[in-house]
Design a protein around this motif. Sequence first.
Motif, PDB file in Angstrom:
ATOM      1  N   GLU A   4      17.403   4.780  10.235  1.00  0.00           N
ATOM      2  CA  GLU A   4      16.239   4.885  11.268  1.00  0.00           C
ATOM      3  C   GLU A   4      14.893   4.266  10.846  1.00  0.00           C
ATOM      4  O   GLU A   4      14.361   4.492   9.592  1.00  0.00           O
ATOM      5  CB  GLU A   4      16.026   6.303  11.447  1.00  0.00           C
ATOM      6  CG  GLU A   4      14.929   6.549  12.476  1.00  0.00           C
ATOM      7  CD  GLU A   4      15.067   8.148  12.843  1.00  0.00           C
ATOM      8  OE1 GLU A   4      14.225   8.555  13.665  1.00  0.00           O
ATOM      9  OE2 GLU A   4      15.869   8.913  12.414  1.00  0.00           O
ATOM     10  N   ASP A   5      14.220   3.593  11.825  1.00  0.00           N
ATOM     11  CA  ASP A   5      13.061   2.702  11.730  1.00  0.00           C
ATOM     12  C   ASP A   5      13.008   1.502  10.634  1.00  0.00           C
ATOM     13  O   ASP A   5      11.929   1.377   9.821  1.00  0.00           O
ATOM     14  CB  ASP A   5      12.049   3.967  11.452  1.00  0.00           C
ATOM     15  CG  ASP A   5      11.525   4.507  12.665  1.00  0.00           C
ATOM     16  OD1 ASP A   5      11.898   4.065  13.731  1.00  0.00           O
ATOM     17  OD2 ASP A   5      11.105   5.804  12.498  1.00  0.00           O
ATOM     18  N   SER A   6      14.290   1.305  10.127  1.00  0.00           N
ATOM     19  CA  SER A   6      14.090   0.398   9.084  1.00  0.00           C
ATOM     20  C   SER A   6      14.061  -1.040   9.263  1.00  0.00           C
ATOM     21  O   SER A   6      13.823  -2.086   8.447  1.00  0.00           O
ATOM     22  CB  SER A   6      15.237   0.510   7.895  1.00  0.00           C
ATOM     23  OG  SER A   6      16.531   0.433   8.787  1.00  0.00           O
ATOM     24  N   VAL A   7      14.345  -1.450  10.497  1.00  0.00           N
ATOM     25  CA  VAL A   7      14.513  -2.661  10.987  1.00  0.00           C
ATOM     26  C   VAL A   7      13.156  -3.315  11.394  1.00  0.00           C
ATOM     27  O   VAL A   7      12.797  -2.727  12.276  1.00  0.00           O
ATOM     28  CB  VAL A   7      15.509  -2.903  12.159  1.00  0.00           C
ATOM     29  CG1 VAL A   7      15.797  -4.555  12.333  1.00  0.00           C
ATOM     30  CG2 VAL A   7      17.055  -2.649  11.349  1.00  0.00           C
ATOM     31  N   LEU A   8      13.052  -4.622  11.102  1.00  0.00           N
ATOM     32  CA  LEU A   8      11.707  -5.370  12.030  1.00  0.00           C
ATOM     33  C   LEU A   8      12.574  -6.217  12.853  1.00  0.00           C
ATOM     34  O   LEU A   8      13.204  -7.230  12.276  1.00  0.00           O
ATOM     35  CB  LEU A   8      10.889  -6.149  10.745  1.00  0.00           C
ATOM     36  CG  LEU A   8       9.923  -6.859  11.284  1.00  0.00           C
ATOM     37  CD1 LEU A   8       8.890  -6.325  12.092  1.00  0.00           C
ATOM     38  CD2 LEU A   8       9.224  -7.883  10.288  1.00  0.00           C
ATOM     39  N   TYR A   9      12.238  -6.097  14.110  1.00  0.00           N
ATOM     40  CA  TYR A   9      12.490  -7.133  15.110  1.00  0.00           C
ATOM     41  C   TYR A   9      11.528  -8.208  15.228  1.00  0.00           C
ATOM     42  O   TYR A   9      10.271  -7.897  15.423  1.00  0.00           O
ATOM     43  CB  TYR A   9      12.874  -6.381  16.436  1.00  0.00           C
ATOM     44  CG  TYR A   9      13.044  -7.351  17.834  1.00  0.00           C
ATOM     45  CD1 TYR A   9      14.207  -8.202  17.645  1.00  0.00           C
ATOM     46  CD2 TYR A   9      12.217  -7.243  18.713  1.00  0.00           C
ATOM     47  CE1 TYR A   9      14.333  -9.072  18.552  1.00  0.00           C
ATOM     48  CE2 TYR A   9      12.494  -8.160  19.800  1.00  0.00           C
ATOM     49  CZ  TYR A   9      13.343  -8.923  19.750  1.00  0.00           C
ATOM     50  OH  TYR A   9      13.752  -9.686  20.758  1.00  0.00           O
ATOM     51  N   ILE A  10      11.945  -9.345  15.255  1.00  0.00           N
ATOM     52  CA  ILE A  10      11.081 -10.581  15.569  1.00  0.00           C
ATOM     53  C   ILE A  10      11.517 -11.436  16.503  1.00  0.00           C
ATOM     54  O   ILE A  10      12.822 -11.870  16.864  1.00  0.00           O
ATOM     55  CB  ILE A  10      11.039 -11.349  14.281  1.00  0.00           C
ATOM     56  CG1 ILE A  10      10.842 -10.810  13.021  1.00  0.00           C
ATOM     57  CG2 ILE A  10      10.279 -12.738  14.236  1.00  0.00           C
ATOM     58  CD1 ILE A  10      11.927 -11.121  11.682  1.00  0.00           C
TER      59      ILE A  10
END
Length: 453
Positions: free
Chosen positions: A265-271
């Motif tokens: 949870e909340d670990s991915v940075l979307y670019i």
Amino acid sequence: MNSESAAVCHVVAMPFPGRGHINPMMNICKLLASRKPDILITLVVTEEWLGYLSSEPKPDDSIVFATIPNVIPSERLKGVDFPGFYEAVMTKMETPFEQLLDRLHPPATAVIGDVELRWAIDLGNRRNIPVAALWTMSATFFSVLYHFDLFAQNQDSPLHLLEKAGHIPGISSSNMEELRKIFRRNDLRVLELALECISKVPKAQYLLFTSVYELETQEMDNLKATFLFPVYPIGPSIPYLELQANSCGAGNSTDYQKWLDSQPEDSVLYISLGSFLSVSRTQMDEIAAGLDDSGVRYLWVARGEASRLKEICSDKGLVLPWCNQLQVLNHSSVGGFWTHCGWNSTLESVFSGVPMLTFPLFLDQDPNSKQIVEEWRVGWKVQGEMGEENSVTREKIAQLVQKFMDLESRESKEMRKRARDLRDACQLAISEGGSSATNLDDFIRNILQSNCH
């Protein structure tokens, strides 16, 4: 067709020919149809754009497409000479659009025209068709341009006034500095054309914003007091209806959805850095290196660069040419969004409660970044001025990304709390009785009572 015979009102929607304008106009049309199914809506695009849209999910039955010929440069060439593209839109689209209006059955009873199409308002007035001007950027940016245009009218060199003007009525000192930055960083002909479009707005019968009243309360109140006609913030004009529909059904999971499902949870940075202007290859490589050095998980939509970047990125990241952005931002594993600060992307991030790393490239993206970082305080800025001499290094990127995605720091926790508060405000605005839902109903009631039968 049945939808035509049952329609009590025929609204014709004419967006500026660009993804950042067509998408919000399409979403406005869907929202109108969801509130009043017996309205017939015709969305007008070029033949080229209809080809792009034909592969996407079909709109509501009460929304139909109509086309005008490809009288402007191809979308593929827009980035090469945007001033020339803009000029062509201003001079070559009006006649075929008017000819289309003559052929429509039933006749148009209202027009929603993109503010960037200065001729749409004049055309509606000539034909006695009420026009709602739709602004697809922030109300704050609109207000700054509008007040500057008022100040600069009847001046010999209005664009040169800005550097020497100490104060312009209606523009704060901080927004004055943003406006100077915009004039320094962008093509002056583009800005001249934009101001010409803005100057037509007082001749419209309504002004629609894709924003949310609660996001820009002071500016909305000021604009409502400025104009003699109704001003309606009816956003966020993002595809949240489809998001709600998909959450109710099973649907088919894509590979990237399955990958997101497997992340904490909340670990991915979307670019995603937008669909129009590109970042230099050198800067993209620095971003890739910095992301890998950070050790943070990331999902990167890199469009034409995706295949190349896949080769140099580590297995911590997933690089794609495209994804369903709103769906990704609403995934529980996504904890941040590195964005170019286009207004549509900004609204999607706010709606999803996701904090932002801002990387502005063009026009309104600088003031959007300022709004995100300084006013809402739901993000941090990555870069300073645009250009190779000020490119962001992999070391700085790695350090910033690590800090931004640190869920345990007090600064990060407070920023995420503010992002959730803005998300809740958006959700409340679109719910029954909320500001955007009420404004949509008022707008529909207004055009029905005044002009449709």
